[in-house]
Motif scaffolding. Structure first.
Motif, PDB file in Angstrom:
ATOM      1  N   GLY A   1       5.282   7.869   2.310  1.00 31.77           N
ATOM      2  CA  GLY A   1       5.088   6.546   1.739  1.00 31.77           C
ATOM      3  C   GLY A   1       6.280   6.079   0.917  1.00 31.77           C
ATOM      4  N   ASP A   2       6.308   4.794   0.614  1.00 27.29           N
ATOM      5  CA  ASP A   2       7.459   4.199  -0.063  1.00 27.29           C
ATOM      6  C   ASP A   2       7.156   3.711  -1.478  1.00 27.29           C
ATOM      7  OD1 ASP A   2       9.168   4.598   2.132  1.00 27.29           O
ATOM      8  OD2 ASP A   2       8.395   2.802   3.117  1.00 27.29           O
ATOM      9  N   ASP A   3       6.037   4.117  -2.048  1.00 23.72           N
ATOM     10  CA  ASP A   3       5.773   3.801  -3.449  1.00 23.72           C
ATOM     11  C   ASP A   3       4.986   4.937  -4.079  1.00 23.72           C
ATOM     12  OD1 ASP A   3       2.764   3.174  -3.482  1.00 23.72           O
ATOM     13  OD2 ASP A   3       3.461   1.783  -1.924  1.00 23.72           O
ATOM     14  N   GLU A   4       4.812   4.880  -5.394  1.00 22.33           N
ATOM     15  CA  GLU A   4       4.222   6.003  -6.128  1.00 22.33           C
ATOM     16  C   GLU A   4       2.731   6.157  -5.905  1.00 22.33           C
ATOM     17  OE1 GLU A   4       6.188   3.736  -7.350  1.00 22.33           O
ATOM     18  OE2 GLU A   4       7.880   4.678  -8.396  1.00 22.33           O
ATOM     19  N   GLY A   5       2.044   5.112  -5.476  1.00 20.22           N
ATOM     20  CA  GLY A   5       0.597   5.186  -5.312  1.00 20.22           C
ATOM     21  C   GLY A   5      -0.132   4.630  -6.509  1.00 20.22           C
ATOM     22  N   PHE A   6      -1.428   4.524  -6.391  1.00 19.81           N
ATOM     23  CA  PHE A   6      -2.236   3.990  -7.484  1.00 19.81           C
ATOM     24  C   PHE A   6      -2.367   4.987  -8.629  1.00 19.81           C
ATOM     25  CE2 PHE A   6      -3.818   1.249  -4.007  1.00 19.81           C
ATOM     26  CZ  PHE A   6      -3.676   0.015  -4.622  1.00 19.81           C
ATOM     27  N   PHE A   7      -2.287   6.277  -8.329  1.00 23.87           N
ATOM     28  CA  PHE A   7      -2.464   7.311  -9.339  1.00 23.87           C
ATOM     29  C   PHE A   7      -1.244   8.237  -9.301  1.00 23.87           C
ATOM     30  CE2 PHE A   7      -6.491   6.305  -7.104  1.00 23.87           C
ATOM     31  CZ  PHE A   7      -7.021   5.467  -8.072  1.00 23.87           C
ATOM     32  N   GLY A   8      -1.300   9.338  -9.976  1.00 17.81           N
ATOM     33  CA  GLY A   8      -0.170  10.246  -9.959  1.00 17.81           C
ATOM     34  C   GLY A   8      -0.481  11.529 -10.685  1.00 17.81           C
ATOM     35  N   PRO A   9       0.491  12.443 -10.771  1.00 18.73           N
ATOM     36  CA  PRO A   9       0.281  13.705 -11.469  1.00 18.73           C
ATOM     37  C   PRO A   9      -0.212  13.459 -12.900  1.00 18.73           C
ATOM     38  CG  PRO A   9       2.368  13.722 -10.292  1.00 18.73           C
ATOM     39  CD  PRO A   9       1.852  12.317 -10.216  1.00 18.73           C
ATOM     40  N   GLY A  10      -1.188  14.235 -13.310  1.00 18.94           N
ATOM     41  CA  GLY A  10      -1.737  14.055 -14.645  1.00 18.94           C
ATOM     42  C   GLY A  10      -2.820  13.006 -14.740  1.00 18.94           C
TER      43      GLY A  10
END
Length: 321
Positions: free
Chosen positions: A49-58
């Motif tokens: 994918g080309d973006d960080e997403g709705f959520f992330g680590p932590g």
């Protein structure tokens, strides 16, 4: 492994225990992902994918959906969703849950992990694909008051109930058997409201208080009901067609799921015995099963690993500076 117990790769005698554990691991992966011989292509694609997403680590969502209590949560969500006669009618009339129950499970897991660990573009596309598949799911059902009503899977009311049942189940199981959630339960409910919106839910809850209030509104309004159709689904969920190697541990997960339901919902599902509540033997047994599953599957899901590869790539991309 050869019939003599030797590993053809090493020429040495293999450990029979490791062979059994490997077989159990393969059956478990096949049950959850649809196949055990390779990582599904959709999981690998989460790294592209080309973006960080709705959520992330932590995030609360990564913590909850990456934990082993999801094994309990999935069973609980199916039980709770079945109490809405419109949702149940859609499953009964259109789902191939009897012919291909594991395929339906794998499809649900794909959507959860795509929204949780994928890019925003992937999460949106994955949700749109599910909603598109739901357009053909329509018919009539008897509501909790006995009136004949039309239903469609994408109706806001049904979408709301499915979202509530999912959110409540994954949160309840994780609070009982999982690690601390960053930001607590409120953070998880608020984050996962994004998934509800992607599925067309109007005004999804954004706190535990709102979650409880919306669940109680369905219950108090008499929208939910038990009966023969629900009993049939409960029997199937109680004894699904699992691999022989997975059957011994499943009753523990089922009882754990039932124990986290409210007394009102247990009653509608036909569990008329005294509330299970927090019983140390059940908690211990469930913890042991989940720990064993974690040892077999690893502490990090393949979907999260793919997401972390995507994030590492994006962080090192000069075009994003």
């Amino acid at each position: 492994m050869t019939a003599s117990g030797e590993s053809p790769a090493s020429g040495r005698t293999a450990d029979p225990a490791r062979g059994v554990l490997g077989s159990v691991r393969s059956r478990l992966i096949e049950t959850l992902a649809g196949r055990a011989d390779e990582i599904p292509a959709w999981i690998t694609a989460l790294g592209d994918g080309d973006d960080e997403g709705f959520f992330g680590p932590g995030s609360a969502s990564w913590t909850v959906h990456g934990g082993m209590p999801t094994l309990v949560a999935g069973v609980r969500a199916l039980l709770l969703q079945a109490l809405h006669p419109g949702a149940l009618a859609g499953v009964r009339d259109f789902s191939r849950y009897r012919e291909d129950p594991l395929g339906r499970l794998a499809g649900t897991i794909r959507w959860i992990h795509t929204v949780t660990f994928g890019s925003r573009e992937q999460a949106i596309a994955g949700s749109q694909m599910v909603r598109s598949m739901h357009t053909r799911v329509a018919g009539t059902y008897r509501d909790g008051h006995g009136a004949l009503r039309p239903y469609a899977a994408n109706d806001p009311e049904l979408a709301s109930w499915v979202h509530l049942a999912f959110t409540d189940s994954f949160l309840a199981a994780h609070l009982r058997w999982g690690a601390p959630i960053p930001g607590g339960g409120d953070a998880y409910v608020a984050e996962w409201a994004t998934a509800g919106e992607l599925m067309g839910v109007e005004d999804p809850p954004r706190s535990m208080t709102q979650l409880r209030a919306q669940l109680e509104a369905f219950t108090d309004a008499g929208e939910l009901r038990g009966g023969p159709d629900v009993d049939e689904i409960v029997r199937f969920i109680r004894r699904p067609p699992l691999s022989r190697m997975l059957r011994p541990s499943y009753p523990v997960l089922f009882r754990a799921a039932v124990s986290t339901l409210t007394p009102a919902h247990r009653e509608l599902l036909g569990f008329h015995s005294a509330p299970v509540g927090r019983m140390l033997p059940l908690d211990f047994a469930t913890g042991a099963v989940l720990k064993g599953a974690g040892a077999l599957l690893g502490n990090t899901t393949q979907a999260e690993l793919a997401a972390r590869r995507r994030l590492s790539r994006l962080a090192g991309d000069p075009a994003r500076d």
